[in-house]
Scaffold this active site. Structure first.
Site, mmCIF file in Angstrom:
data_model
loop_
_atom_site.group_PDB
_atom_site.id
_atom_site.type_symbol
_atom_site.label_atom_id
_atom_site.label_comp_id
_atom_site.label_asym_id
_atom_site.label_seq_id
_atom_site.Cartn_x
_atom_site.Cartn_y
_atom_site.Cartn_z
ATOM 1 N N SER A 150 0.040 -4.733 -4.513
ATOM 2 C CA SER A 150 -1.374 -4.564 -4.179
ATOM 3 C C SER A 150 -2.064 -3.853 -5.328
ATOM 4 C CB SER A 150 -1.499 -3.715 -2.898
ATOM 5 O OG SER A 150 -2.822 -3.282 -2.681
ATOM 6 N N TYR A 163 0.603 4.329 1.747
ATOM 7 C CA TYR A 163 0.522 2.925 1.336
ATOM 8 C C TYR A 163 0.593 2.830 -0.184
ATOM 9 C CZ TYR A 163 -1.098 -1.924 1.054
ATOM 10 O OH TYR A 163 -1.200 -3.276 0.789
#
Length: 254
Positions: A150, A163
């Site tokens: 990501s 995350y």
């Protein structure tokens, strides 16, 4: 530029019950691969397999929880037993649970680490012997692992702490593995999407979703098919060409 066919190859796509994973399975099947779709939601996997087969492709649904090492190993063994080989692994399964670090729900942290890191490790460890074997034969002379990270694996942001940690870790692991196996013709690459229209955000609380919506300044997000195209690009390069990192962003995202 030459694009190699995936005819005769076998691919595993995790997180294939929706979003990027589902779109990737469809795209690899269109390129000729037999695709094993892996996730927990069997009903969605069965629908995906039926759709791929109706379009002339070949697919197999495997409903497992890859955070369980034994289930991940069994999934890989099922694929190899069914098709005799494994050429491509796409580690897409992921979870994004956001919020403050102070006072956080530790169980949410554990769930993200289990899916985003441990699941990826279980699948990769189980798949590697078969990928190394496939890279030696004359079907393509190469095998592939694509790990989906990501933009959060490139830059940290408030409320994204754990995350961020999981995705920075994916980036580091992917590059270390690439260096270990690239001379054995196993290409290992990481793909880092920006904002994509998937159900990833929906796993968060209403408060978090409202906060993200209030600060959202991206008028046009990527679609899962955009990322599927990028993954297909990575695994259809000629055997001498390896895409080690690909960063895919909406044009309007800073």
């Amino acid at each position: 530029m030459q694009i190699t066919s995936l005819t005769g190859t076998v691919a595993i796509v995790t997180g294939a019950s929706s979003g990027i994973g589902e779109a990737t399975a469809r795209r690899l099947a269109e390129h000729g691969a037999t695709v094993a779709v892996v996730a927990r939601r069997k009903d969605r996997l069965d629908e995906l397999v039926a759709s791929i087969e109706a379009a002339g492709g070949s697919a197999l649904a495997i409903a497992v929880d890859i955070t369980d090492r034994a289930q991940a190993q069994a999934a890989v063994q099922t694929v190899v037993a069914s098709f005799g080989r494994l050429d491509i692994l796409v580690n897409k399964a992921g979870l994004m649970l956001l919020g403050d670090i102070v006072g956080a729900d530790i169980e949410e942290w554990d769930r993200m680490i289990a899916v985003n890191q441990q699941g990826l490790l279980h699948m990769t460890h189980s798949a590697l012997p078969h990928l190394l074997a496939a890279a030696k034969d004359d079907v393509r002379g190469v095998a592939d692992i694509v790990d989906i990270s990501s933009i959060a694996g490139r830059q940290a942001s408030a409320n994204f702490g754990v995350y961020n940690m999981t995705k920075f870790g994916v980036n580091g692991f992917t590059e270390a593995l690439r260096q270990e196996v690239t001379k054995q013709q196993v290409r290992v690459g990481v793909l880092e999407p920006g904002a994509v229209m998937t159900e990833l955000v929906s796993h968060n609380s209403q408060r978090v979703r409202d906060g993200l919506e209030a600060t959202d300044d991206i008028p046009v997000r990527l679609q899962p098919e955009d990322i599927a195209d990028s993954i297909a690009y990575m695994v259809t390069r000629p055997s001498h060409s390896s895409i080690a990192e690909l960063w895919a962003m909406p044009t309007s995202q800073v």
